[in-house]
Design a protein around this motif. Sequence first.
Motif, PDB file in Angstrom:
ATOM      1  N   THR A  12      -4.450 -10.039   3.613  1.00 23.74           N
ATOM      2  CA  THR A  12      -3.901 -11.145   2.826  1.00 23.74           C
ATOM      3  C   THR A  12      -4.360 -12.495   3.345  1.00 23.74           C
ATOM      4  O   THR A  12      -4.091 -13.507   2.719  1.00 23.74           O
ATOM      5  CB  THR A  12      -2.367 -11.138   2.885  1.00 23.74           C
ATOM      6  OG1 THR A  12      -1.982 -11.492   4.223  1.00 23.74           O
ATOM      7  CG2 THR A  12      -1.822  -9.783   2.559  1.00 23.74           C
ATOM      8  N   GLY A  31       0.795  -1.215   0.000  1.00 22.84           N
ATOM      9  CA  GLY A  31       0.000   0.000   0.000  1.00 22.84           C
ATOM     10  C   GLY A  31       0.826   1.262   0.000  1.00 22.84           C
ATOM     11  O   GLY A  31       0.362   2.302  -0.437  1.00 22.84           O
ATOM     12  N   ALA A  83      -2.961  -4.307   6.410  1.00 24.06           N
ATOM     13  CA  ALA A  83      -2.428  -4.907   5.191  1.00 24.06           C
ATOM     14  C   ALA A  83      -2.225  -6.406   5.371  1.00 24.06           C
ATOM     15  O   ALA A  83      -2.522  -7.203   4.474  1.00 24.06           O
ATOM     16  CB  ALA A  83      -1.108  -4.233   4.817  1.00 24.06           C
ATOM     17  N   PRO A 125      -7.877  -3.511  -1.090  1.00 22.54           N
ATOM     18  CA  PRO A 125      -7.864  -4.683  -0.202  1.00 22.54           C
ATOM     19  C   PRO A 125      -7.373  -4.349   1.198  1.00 22.54           C
ATOM     20  O   PRO A 125      -7.710  -5.041   2.162  1.00 22.54           O
ATOM     21  CB  PRO A 125      -6.884  -5.636  -0.893  1.00 22.54           C
ATOM     22  CG  PRO A 125      -6.817  -5.198  -2.295  1.00 22.54           C
ATOM     23  CD  PRO A 125      -7.098  -3.736  -2.307  1.00 22.54           C
ATOM     24  N   ILE A 126      -6.581  -3.289   1.335  1.00 27.05           N
ATOM     25  CA  ILE A 126      -6.052  -2.954   2.658  1.00 27.05           C
ATOM     26  C   ILE A 126      -7.144  -2.365   3.529  1.00 27.05           C
ATOM     27  O   ILE A 126      -7.223  -2.648   4.722  1.00 27.05           O
ATOM     28  CB  ILE A 126      -4.868  -1.985   2.507  1.00 27.05           C
ATOM     29  CG1 ILE A 126      -3.818  -2.631   1.616  1.00 27.05           C
ATOM     30  CG2 ILE A 126      -4.279  -1.633   3.855  1.00 27.05           C
ATOM     31  CD1 ILE A 126      -2.831  -1.656   1.072  1.00 27.05           C
TER      32      ILE A 126
END
Lengths: 444, 341
Positions: B208, B47, B204, B318-319
């Motif tokens: 994942t 990011g 972050a 996505p973060i």
Amino acid sequence: MSELHSETALDTAYVRTEMLPEQTPPVTVSGPIKWARENLFSSVWNALMTIISIYVIYVVLVAILPWMLNGIWDAGSLNECREIRDARGGSGEHGHDVACWAVLVDRWDQLMFGFYPSDLYWRPILALVLFLTAIAPVLYDSLPRKMLILTVLMPFLCFWLLWGGSIWTPIVVALGFVLGWAVVKFGEGTLGSMLATIGAILVPILFWMYLTGPLISGLHSILPIGIQSVESRAFGGFLLAFVIGASGIILSMPLGVILALGRQSDLFIINKCSVIFIEVIRGVPLIVWLFTAQLLLGYFLPPGSNFDLMVRVIIMVTLFSSAYIAEVIRGGLAALPRGQYEGADSLGLNYWQSMQLIILPQALKISIPGIVSSFIGLFKDTVLVVFIGLFDPIGFSNAIRADTDWNGIYWELFIFIGLCFFICCFGMSRYSQYLERKLATDHR
Amino acid sequence: MKKSVFLGTLAIAGAVAGYASAQDGGTLAQVQERGTLNCGVTTGLTGFAAPDANGEWQGFDVGVCRAVAAAVLGDPSAVEFVPTTGQTRFTALASGEIDLLARNTTWTFSRDVDLAFEFVGVNYYDGQGFMVPRELGVSSALELDGATVCIQTGTTTELNLADFFSSNNMSYEPVPIETNAEAQQQYLAGACDVYTTDASGLAATRATFEDPTAHVVLPEIVSKEPLGPLVRHGDNEWGDIVRWTLNALISAEELGVTSANVGEIGSSTENPEIRRLLGTEGELGAMLGLEADWAANAIAAGGNYGELFEGNIGEATPIGLARGLNAQWTDGGLLYSPPFR
């Protein structure tokens, strides 16, 4: 009793008249079964250990093979991989976990070439081909000796191909070596060997310091031939590892030989300088030298100085490796019987001739395994540059993980990088074994 | 032997040449003469800075670099990104290898004063947080008494953690780890109950995981980590340029200037501050020694602060970080740019 016996012997003529055909030995004493009995099941304990080992290998393979072989090759991100895997359905116990090799496909160029411009990939590839062709006559003496000309030209050509720029740069730099050679060749008669040797070192240095720059720009303005230049910063991935490793190997070999000879020398200053250099370099870890290259030089050099980090790293790696090579070769020199040195002297050879013709060929032969294992170590140590912010394959594995697409992927990248290094290092190791067998002239 | 002597010679020659060029003018003159900005970034932080599949650097810190390059050189792509590690970042800046360090670096007293750097502002207010598996049923960090905690060694987070637990009279068992990657593995494998690092890093990391909803980031933030770009002491003109480029991005969001409307709003608006910012009125650019449209270029490069945030680390990515402290002061955050006048 004896009567009876003799009677039957007479009645039934129990003497063969023809030879029996040869029979194959029983299966238990030949072929694979014999091998297995001798090597795997020779005693109860060994049999037990064999069975346990086979079981362990089986368990490991069952865990790993489906994961590797069912791996997904075609996906854009780790999440896509997971979707594809789920779409396949949890096939069996390990269906849940499969490798996501797609990261290698997606980031192949980066792992191989780093940030090198993609339309110029042919240049590193050509340089690699050139490198392999050029070292072939050194490695295999059955190849035509004419190819050695290519070997001499290779470093300059590879430099030009990789970094690009004006063609005059490598030519003018090579001219310095020619000058040094010329001083030795023609100066030895008039100046004497001592002065010629000093001159051969000084003249090229002065040439490079004061004449190279103007000469390159002058020639380039007259005849501008060149290819697009690429900055060191663009190098990355295995390209970086190869360039650092290969430069370190090529440069550290001659330096190591000279240091080893220096350490054996009777001349006080040369001897002590070599000893101090070797001990200092060997006494400090490589990572410290790399930090020195990156950090301390950054402080010592004036602000704004633009001294290529990659060149600094290559210098440090070369110095580090040459100290180890020197000690390996010194071992080879020490292993030679005194008679070899005396024999050389009795033939009236001078120092360089006796080294070149008698001592070094034998000493280097003895040292081959040590030298190759130093080189293997050096090549693997190139991954340490990740700590000073260069993008070698390991550095890229971190950078790739920093992308949201691939964050969370570990094994696939590490397995791939490990495999590539294994192939290179195993190749070197096999070559050294071949060389040892070929050069084996000892008494057996 | 000869070859390494040659390389050494090259080194000396390069040093001399570099020294000569360093003498004329400040950082601004050097950057303009070079035609590219050397910007220090991380070797990869989700990011904030990472190369994408095409080798293009992307991220929130990268956005700052591009904005400065656009302001100074008029071209957001005229940036040479120099990856730096935690160890090499300060030397790279001090030695002049980079002109600007935008590498999620916490603004602390000793870095500002003792290391002789100048933090030009804050582009992300971070703080240390905790992540736990949801099945643990913990909803506050104050319930973590006796927990095993995965923590990166040798960082300020280690000290903050000890402070937090002792001041709340709780005990914990540390599981020392070396890198964030290792931490993810250890945490997922259940080697520790809690993983602690900067809240942005936790988000972050969580993004994942196979099942991010199985993990919660606890609401407590136990430290102040103001992250910002920094330059060398002693070149105030250059420091001003970077500081006001960052302020321009923040002001642009406050004033409603985006990368989409930056082209025409300067002439169409009546708001004098926007006109001054975008150079259609006044001489702010000339005071910095830049073109009049310096701020317009910086905003056009990657958008204003809000656009950079949303594009790289915001809730659409996505973060999925919320603005929180990093909202404009008008929205209850800490972002507060001095006025452009």
